[in-house]
Scaffold this motif. Structure first.
Motif, short mmCIF file in Angstrom:
data_model
loop_
_atom_site.label_atom_id
_atom_site.label_comp_id
_atom_site.label_asym_id
_atom_site.label_seq_id
_atom_site.Cartn_x
_atom_site.Cartn_y
_atom_site.Cartn_z
N GLY A 58 0.76 -1.14 0.08
CA GLY A 58 0.11 0.15 -0.01
C GLY A 58 0.68 1.28 -0.03
O GLY A 58 0.69 2.30 -0.69
N LEU A 59 1.94 1.40 0.86
CA LEU A 59 2.80 2.35 0.73
C LEU A 59 3.45 2.72 -0.65
O LEU A 59 3.50 3.71 -1.19
N VAL A 60 4.06 1.81 -1.23
CA VAL A 60 4.73 1.84 -2.54
C VAL A 60 3.75 2.34 -3.55
O VAL A 60 3.85 3.15 -4.25
N ALA A 61 2.43 1.63 -3.61
CA ALA A 61 1.38 1.80 -4.59
C ALA A 61 0.85 3.23 -4.49
O ALA A 61 0.74 4.14 -5.37
N GLY A 62 0.63 3.57 -3.25
CA GLY A 62 0.03 4.93 -2.67
C GLY A 62 1.01 5.96 -3.22
O GLY A 62 0.36 7.22 -3.61
N ALA A 63 2.42 5.87 -2.88
CA ALA A 63 3.25 7.10 -3.10
C ALA A 63 3.42 6.90 -4.54
O ALA A 63 3.57 8.40 -5.12
#
Length: 235
Positions: A58-63
């Motif tokens: 979620g962190l990578v995709a969201g960033a």
């Protein structure tokens, strides 16, 4: 590409609005979306490794999504500003007297008498005609110019920082209490973020904290309920 020159020597809070908007939006989304994802997965009785994997994804995709979205959005704004500035520069070159009169009438509408307005318009145009028209006719200033790359990096970086906070809680909290630990810690992070953003922007601290705290709690509650329901159905 037409740009504006000159800087105002006095600093105002409004000059922060471009980067502040992107930074606050990124950090807030990072905490809310990642904490909500973690709470939802944890409520479905997933183990710690699955929760961490979901959070990191979620962190990578969201960033990446924040950076791309902010870049596209602010680039569109920059394209519009540049087109307006180029058109204004062309009009100043081909019909300066009309542009001077147009600027004077703007000042008349703001309360100056006609003679003073024409003198102001003449002197400002002699100093920097494009900047004067950009500011007073188009509403564009150096501090509000769209900066797509800056906005994209600010959004991605602050989203990552925000998303990393609930992930840190997952690493240090007891597994059986993850839902409550992540929820409470994330609400604290959101309230702090709201206070910092409000102070930086000169707004009400209470309203800033209440806004982000309420919507963050609502998002985590919804995903927790969905995760709990999904986990029950699967089992």
């Amino acid at each position: 590409m037409a740009r504006l020159s000159g800087r105002h020597l006095e600093f105002h809070k409004g000059e922060r609005i471009g980067w502040l908007r992107a930074a606050v939006l990124g950090a807030n989304d990072g905490v809310v979306s990642t904490a909500s994802l973690i709470v939802g997965v944890a409520a479905a009785n997933a183990d710690r490794s699955e929760i961490l994997l979901s959070g990191v994804a979620g962190l990578v995709a969201g960033a990446m999504s924040m950076a791309a979205g902010e870049y596209v959005s602010v680039s569109s704004q920059a394209d519009t500003e540049n087109a307006d500035l180029a058109r204004e520069a062309k009009e100043l070159a081909t019909n300066p007297e009309f542009e001077k009169e147009e600027l004077a009438q703007i000042y008349v509408k703001r309360g100056l008498d006609s003679e003073v307005a024409h003198k102001v318009a003449e002197q400002l145009m002699a100093h920097n005609a494009l900047e004067s028209h950009a500011r007073d006719e188009l509403g564009i200033t150096e501090s509000t110019l769209a900066r797509p790359i800056q906005a994209a990096f600010a959004s991605a970086a602050t989203f990552s920082v925000g998303a990393g906070l609930p992930l840190l809680v997952v690493l240090i909290a007891e597994h059986k209490n993850l839902v409550y630990s992540v929820s409470l810690a994330s609400l604290f992070f959101l309230v702090v973020l709201g206070v910092v953003a409000a102070r930086a922007g000169g707004a009400s601290i209470f309203k800033g904290a209440l806004r982000v705290g309420f919507w963050g709690a609502f998002a985590m509650l919804v995903t927790a309920l969905i995760g709990k329901l999904f986990g029950t159905v699967v089992q």
